[in-house]
Scaffold this active site. Structure first.
Site, PDB file in Angstrom:
ATOM      1  CE  LYS A  79       1.914   2.201  -1.203  1.00  0.00           C
ATOM      2  NZ  LYS A  79       3.389   2.152  -1.042  1.00  0.00           N
ATOM      3  CB  SER A 154       4.280   5.977  -1.177  1.00  0.00           C
ATOM      4  OG  SER A 154       4.637   4.610  -1.243  1.00  0.00           O
ATOM      5  CB  SER A 178       6.787   3.331   0.710  1.00  0.00           C
ATOM      6  OG  SER A 178       7.137   4.472  -0.029  1.00  0.00           O
TER       7      SER A 178
HETATM    8  N1  GLN Z   1      10.227   8.016  -0.867  1.00  0.00           N
HETATM    9  C1  GLN Z   1      10.863   7.085  -1.744  1.00  0.00           C
HETATM   10  C2  GLN Z   1      10.550   7.440  -3.181  1.00  0.00           C
HETATM   11  O1  GLN Z   1       9.851   8.371  -3.379  1.00  0.00           O
HETATM   12  C3  GLN Z   1      10.437   5.674  -1.425  1.00  0.00           C
HETATM   13  C4  GLN Z   1       9.097   5.320  -1.926  1.00  0.00           C
HETATM   14  C5  GLN Z   1       8.705   3.882  -1.710  1.00  0.00           C
HETATM   15  O2  GLN Z   1       9.292   3.164  -0.899  1.00  0.00           O
HETATM   16  N2  GLN Z   1       7.699   3.451  -2.451  1.00  0.00           N
HETATM   17  O3  GLN Z   1      10.977   6.818  -4.089  1.00  0.00           O
END
Ligand code: GLN
Length: 479
Positions: A79, A154, A178
């Site tokens: 990532k 994400s 994410s």
């Molecule tokens: N969807 C969650 C957020 O927007 C989790 C994102 C993540 O785990 N990086 O904060």
């Protein structure tokens, strides 16, 4: 079978028997990326030259038989918020569009030292803020199971790369889901380790008390292999655990009969799509048929997790992202007459809307006069969530829940209203708030043909239980 579609374990066996070379393997994956990534958009950067050099070194190791690990010659993706020295690391943000990492993240270093081959860096919602990978400054990523659907996020690029055979495995990061949610949407396995099990050194911080790096893989056994390679103490991360972890690979195939599993009622209510509820109930029945004692249970504090998560994660983000001011890191606005306008313009031009929303929210909840009403209340709610889990793990070995309230939506079905998007984290954020390990495992398809998944949540450092139960479920899903 094409090498690109094999599990890490199967590919590793071929490499170690020298039935295929690491260079041939890397070339096969690079060709797969060239063929498919125009559609999927999983990669922001590919590192073909680096990959071929690393593959040649892996072949030398495999030939000599020295320093060979289970990952030697296995191609992977990372990532784009995880640093690899000399490689562009953007976090999906315009503000870091030209940023070259000056050192390797601990987890990436572990993989490279083991002889794994880096194919490139994957797309993500900017700084990890999002659940769709549509909040990247550069491109969208499509779900390989159906290109009209989002891959989740994400870590959507990592999930899509694994699902499309564009990498044998990938690293993602999970602050509120994410790793697990995109794995669920794309039909991959996603493991969020216990907080502190994997070093965060070199992971660009979003919310430091919640962030963890975790593997996305094609099967549970591979998640165990990758975890074993990246876990362990690191003096470079003050929150890195000192505890010695038993190899997770040993838990694959372990007997599950006699285990106790809890189904938290709070995560099976009205907000969950009936197709997903059915997948979880079906998984519970299958586990019961293997001798697991499954019972419904209640963790009342789980109804308070979303509010606590968005307050705490935004508060931490507002502080972590203060460093992007055009002075030291990343993009600098041009022709600014003074320092104040340099900060304002660099940040205004460099950050996308979702990141700005989180910075505003985080700054607000920490500001004088509001801190007690928001931040301190969120911290107290977090403590209640931990207590509920402690109580549950006195009775149960693991908890079984949905990973996400729905399967992957189409691009045109994803809501614009941020609060509705945030609600999608209801099943994943509890494990982050409590620092617990949790894994999403594919479990068949929804009646309308989308990848379905279930989530297993374990006690701190109880990854082995998740691997044993997850592997059993995976076998059941195949049967
Ligand atoms: N969807 C969650 C957020 O927007 C989790 C994102 C993540 O785990 N990086 O904060």
């Amino acid at each position: 079978m094409n090498v690109c579609d094999m599990t890490v374990a199967a590919l590793s066996a071929l490499l170690r028997k020298r039935e295929i070379s690491a260079v041939e393997t890397a070339n096969a994956f690079l060709a797969r990326i060239a063929e498919r990534d125009g559609l999927h958009g999983a990669f922001l950067t590919t590192t073909a030259d680096l990959a071929l050099r690393q593959a040649a070194r892996a072949d030398a190791r495999l030939a000599s038989g020295e320093n060979v690990t289970l990952l030697t010659g296995v191609p992977f993706a990372v990532k784009d918020n995880i640093c690899v020295k000399g490689v562009r690391t953007t976090c999906g943000s315009r503000i870091l569009s030209g940023y070259i990492a000056p050192y390797d993240a601990f987890a990436a270093r572990r993989l490279l030292d083991g002889g794994a081959v880096l194919l490139g860096k994957t797309n993500m919602d900017e700084f990890g803020m999002g659940a769709s990978t549509t909040h990247s400054a550069f491109q969208i990523t499509r779900n390989p199971a159906d290109p009209d659907r989002i891959p989740g996020g994400s870590s959507g690029g990592s999930a899509a790369a694994v699902a499309a055979g564009e990498a044998a495995f990938a690293l993602g990061s999970d602050t509120g889901g994410s790793v697990r949610q995109p794995a669920a949407f794309c039909g991959a396995v996603g493991l969020k380790p216990t907080y502190g099990a994997v070093s965060r050194r070199g992971l660009v911080a979003f919310a430091s008390s919640l962030d963890q790096i975790g593997p996305l893989t094609r099967c549970v056994g591979d998640a165990a292999l990758v975890f074993d390679a990246i876990a362990g103490h690191d003096d470079g991360d003050a929150t890195s655990a000192r505890r010695r972890l038993p190899p997770l690979a040993d838990a694959v195939g372990r007997e599950v009969s006699g285990m106790r599993a809890g189904l938290p009622r709070e995560l099976l209510g009205d907000g969950i799509d009936p197709q997903i509820r059915e997948a979880v109930r079906n998984a519970a029945r299958r586990l019961a048929s293997l001798g697991v004692r499954v019972e419904e249970t209640s963790l009342p504090a789980l109804t308070q997790t979303l509010g606590a998560y968005y307050v705490i994660s935004s508060a931490e983000a507002s502080s972590n992202l203060a460093r992007y001011d055009g002075v030291r890191y990343g993009r600098r606005a041009e022709n600014c007459p003074d320092a104040a306008s340099l900060y304002v313009r660099s940040r205004s031009e460099g950050f996308g809307d979702e990141v700005k929303r989180r910075i505003l929210l985080g700054t607000f909840v920490l500001s004088a006069g509001f801190r007690d009403a928001y931040y301190q209340r969120a911290v107290a709610a977090r403590a209640r969530v931990r207590r509920d889990f402690d109580r549950a793990f006195a009775d149960f070995d693991f908890l079984l829940a949905p990973t996400a309230p729905t399967a992957a939506p189409r691009f045109d079905e994803t809501p614009d209203d941020p609060v509705r998007v945030y609600a999608g984290g209801v099943c994943t954020v509890p494990a982050n708030l409590a620092g617990l390990p949790a894994m999403s495992v594919p479990f068949g398809k929804t009646p309308d043909g989308r990848p379905a998944a279930v989530q297993l949540i374990g006690p701190a450092f109880g990854e082995e239980v998740l691997i044993a139960a997850g592997h059993a479920l995976e076998q059941e899903a195949k049967a």
